[in-house]
Design a protein around this motif. Sequence first.
Motif, PDB file in Angstrom:
ATOM      1  N   CYS A   9       9.650  24.408   4.109  1.00 19.78           N
ATOM      2  CA  CYS A   9       8.770  25.403   3.497  1.00 19.78           C
ATOM      3  C   CYS A   9       7.456  25.509   4.273  1.00 19.78           C
ATOM      4  O   CYS A   9       7.014  24.569   4.913  1.00 19.78           O
ATOM      5  CB  CYS A   9       8.540  25.119   2.016  1.00 19.78           C
ATOM      6  SG  CYS A   9       7.592  23.678   1.645  1.00 19.78           S
ATOM      7  N   HIS A  12       0.653  25.509   2.985  1.00 20.28           N
ATOM      8  CA  HIS A  12      -0.376  26.135   2.148  1.00 20.28           C
ATOM      9  C   HIS A  12       0.151  27.236   1.233  1.00 20.28           C
ATOM     10  O   HIS A  12      -0.575  28.187   0.939  1.00 20.28           O
ATOM     11  CB  HIS A  12      -1.529  26.646   3.014  1.00 20.28           C
ATOM     12  CG  HIS A  12      -2.066  25.597   3.929  1.00 20.28           C
ATOM     13  ND1 HIS A  12      -2.716  24.475   3.470  1.00 20.28           N
ATOM     14  CD2 HIS A  12      -2.014  25.479   5.288  1.00 20.28           C
ATOM     15  CE1 HIS A  12      -3.067  23.719   4.491  1.00 20.28           C
ATOM     16  NE2 HIS A  12      -2.647  24.306   5.608  1.00 20.28           N
ATOM     17  N   GLU A  13       1.395  27.126   0.798  1.00 23.65           N
ATOM     18  CA  GLU A  13       1.942  28.045  -0.198  1.00 23.65           C
ATOM     19  C   GLU A  13       2.429  27.227  -1.386  1.00 23.65           C
ATOM     20  O   GLU A  13       2.976  26.137  -1.214  1.00 23.65           O
ATOM     21  CB  GLU A  13       3.099  28.861   0.379  1.00 23.65           C
ATOM     22  CG  GLU A  13       2.663  29.869   1.406  1.00 23.65           C
ATOM     23  CD  GLU A  13       3.800  30.751   1.861  1.00 23.65           C
ATOM     24  OE1 GLU A  13       4.880  30.736   1.229  1.00 23.65           O
ATOM     25  OE2 GLU A  13       3.610  31.462   2.867  1.00 23.65           O
ATOM     26  N   ASP A  14       2.256  27.755  -2.584  1.00 22.69           N
ATOM     27  CA  ASP A  14       2.685  27.056  -3.794  1.00 22.69           C
ATOM     28  C   ASP A  14       4.198  27.155  -3.957  1.00 22.69           C
ATOM     29  O   ASP A  14       4.784  28.216  -3.736  1.00 22.69           O
ATOM     30  CB  ASP A  14       2.001  27.648  -5.021  1.00 22.69           C
ATOM     31  CG  ASP A  14       0.508  27.363  -5.031  1.00 22.69           C
ATOM     32  OD1 ASP A  14       0.118  26.294  -4.554  1.00 22.69           O
ATOM     33  OD2 ASP A  14      -0.248  28.218  -5.513  1.00 22.69           O
ATOM     34  N   HIS A  15       4.792  26.030  -4.343  1.00 19.88           N
ATOM     35  CA  HIS A  15       6.231  25.957  -4.596  1.00 19.88           C
ATOM     36  C   HIS A  15       6.476  25.171  -5.880  1.00 19.88           C
ATOM     37  O   HIS A  15       5.634  24.379  -6.302  1.00 19.88           O
ATOM     38  CB  HIS A  15       6.950  25.271  -3.432  1.00 19.88           C
ATOM     39  CG  HIS A  15       6.933  26.100  -2.190  1.00 19.88           C
ATOM     40  ND1 HIS A  15       5.889  26.093  -1.314  1.00 19.88           N
ATOM     41  CD2 HIS A  15       7.835  26.979  -1.707  1.00 19.88           C
ATOM     42  CE1 HIS A  15       6.142  26.931  -0.334  1.00 19.88           C
ATOM     43  NE2 HIS A  15       7.319  27.485  -0.547  1.00 19.88           N
ATOM     44  N   HIS A  40       4.616  21.944  -9.733  1.00 21.48           N
ATOM     45  CA  HIS A  40       4.102  22.776  -8.643  1.00 21.48           C
ATOM     46  C   HIS A  40       3.548  21.866  -7.549  1.00 21.48           C
ATOM     47  O   HIS A  40       2.812  20.917  -7.839  1.00 21.48           O
ATOM     48  CB  HIS A  40       2.985  23.686  -9.146  1.00 21.48           C
ATOM     49  CG  HIS A  40       3.493  24.770 -10.032  1.00 21.48           C
ATOM     50  ND1 HIS A  40       3.525  26.077  -9.641  1.00 21.48           N
ATOM     51  CD2 HIS A  40       4.027  24.741 -11.270  1.00 21.48           C
ATOM     52  CE1 HIS A  40       4.037  26.807 -10.602  1.00 21.48           C
ATOM     53  NE2 HIS A  40       4.343  26.012 -11.623  1.00 21.48           N
ATOM     54  N   ARG A  42       2.319  21.851  -3.087  1.00 17.83           N
ATOM     55  CA  ARG A  42       1.943  22.623  -1.901  1.00 17.83           C
ATOM     56  C   ARG A  42       2.013  21.684  -0.700  1.00 17.83           C
ATOM     57  O   ARG A  42       1.444  20.592  -0.748  1.00 17.83           O
ATOM     58  CB  ARG A  42       0.529  23.143  -2.088  1.00 17.83           C
ATOM     59  CG  ARG A  42      -0.018  23.917  -0.918  1.00 17.83           C
ATOM     60  CD  ARG A  42      -1.439  24.314  -1.185  1.00 17.83           C
ATOM     61  NE  ARG A  42      -1.445  25.362  -2.193  1.00 17.83           N
ATOM     62  CZ  ARG A  42      -2.167  26.457  -2.124  1.00 17.83           C
ATOM     63  NH1 ARG A  42      -2.970  26.654  -1.110  1.00 17.83           N
ATOM     64  NH2 ARG A  42      -2.113  27.365  -3.069  1.00 17.83           N
ATOM     65  N   ILE A  44       0.647  20.581   2.590  1.00 17.18           N
ATOM     66  CA  ILE A  44      -0.638  20.824   3.242  1.00 17.18           C
ATOM     67  C   ILE A  44      -0.681  20.299   4.674  1.00 17.18           C
ATOM     68  O   ILE A  44      -1.605  20.621   5.415  1.00 17.18           O
ATOM     69  CB  ILE A  44      -1.811  20.230   2.427  1.00 17.18           C
ATOM     70  CG1 ILE A  44      -1.643  18.739   2.238  1.00 17.18           C
ATOM     71  CG2 ILE A  44      -1.943  20.955   1.099  1.00 17.18           C
ATOM     72  CD1 ILE A  44      -2.876  18.064   1.660  1.00 17.18           C
ATOM     73  N   LEU A  54       1.899  16.366   0.664  1.00 14.84           N
ATOM     74  CA  LEU A  54       1.908  17.337  -0.425  1.00 14.84           C
ATOM     75  C   LEU A  54       0.624  17.232  -1.224  1.00 14.84           C
ATOM     76  O   LEU A  54       0.062  16.148  -1.374  1.00 14.84           O
ATOM     77  CB  LEU A  54       3.065  17.054  -1.390  1.00 14.84           C
ATOM     78  CG  LEU A  54       4.462  16.934  -0.823  1.00 14.84           C
ATOM     79  CD1 LEU A  54       5.437  16.634  -1.947  1.00 14.84           C
ATOM     80  CD2 LEU A  54       4.837  18.188  -0.093  1.00 14.84           C
ATOM     81  N   ARG A  56      -0.536  17.902  -5.073  1.00 12.36           N
ATOM     82  CA  ARG A  56      -0.104  18.143  -6.450  1.00 12.36           C
ATOM     83  C   ARG A  56      -1.359  17.990  -7.288  1.00 12.36           C
ATOM     84  O   ARG A  56      -1.789  16.885  -7.599  1.00 12.36           O
ATOM     85  CB  ARG A  56       0.958  17.141  -6.883  1.00 12.36           C
ATOM     86  CG  ARG A  56       1.627  17.523  -8.207  1.00 12.36           C
ATOM     87  CD  ARG A  56       2.648  16.504  -8.624  1.00 12.36           C
ATOM     88  NE  ARG A  56       2.021  15.287  -9.105  1.00 12.36           N
ATOM     89  CZ  ARG A  56       1.553  15.114 -10.345  1.00 12.36           C
ATOM     90  NH1 ARG A  56       1.649  16.067 -11.222  1.00 12.36           N
ATOM     91  NH2 ARG A  56       0.996  13.987 -10.687  1.00 12.36           N
ATOM     92  N   ARG A  78       3.694  34.431  -8.369  1.00 11.95           N
ATOM     93  CA  ARG A  78       2.248  34.730  -8.404  1.00 11.95           C
ATOM     94  C   ARG A  78       1.926  35.439  -9.712  1.00 11.95           C
ATOM     95  O   ARG A  78       2.635  36.323 -10.141  1.00 11.95           O
ATOM     96  CB  ARG A  78       1.864  35.588  -7.226  1.00 11.95           C
ATOM     97  CG  ARG A  78       2.172  34.914  -5.922  1.00 11.95           C
ATOM     98  CD  ARG A  78       1.275  35.436  -4.842  1.00 11.95           C
ATOM     99  NE  ARG A  78       1.678  34.905  -3.559  1.00 11.95           N
ATOM    100  CZ  ARG A  78       1.210  33.799  -3.036  1.00 11.95           C
ATOM    101  NH1 ARG A  78       0.313  33.100  -3.689  1.00 11.95           N
ATOM    102  NH2 ARG A  78       1.594  33.379  -1.862  1.00 11.95           N
TER     103      ARG A  78
END
Length: 79
Positions: A9, A12-15, A40, A42, A44, A54, A56, A78
């Motif tokens: 993935c 810097h995107e939320d998953h 959730h 991310r 980094i 990550l 959290r 989003r």
Amino acid sequence: MPTMTLSSCPLHEDHVIDSVRLDDSHRFRLSELGLRPGQHVRVIQRCAFGGRVLARGSERIALDSATARTIIVRGAARI
């Protein structure tokens, strides 16, 4: 939404964690760290040899590449 592993993935995107493909004892340990389905996260940082860092919330969690490949995530919606 399509799924992917933490190792693939983008930064810097939320998953959202969908599943963890590990044996019970390792899945339990990740759960103790807060890495369980529905959480959730991310990515980094990408580390040497495929590891990931990550975020959290305000916590930072480092994972080796083998573990990162077992955690299945999807993009967070989003709002």
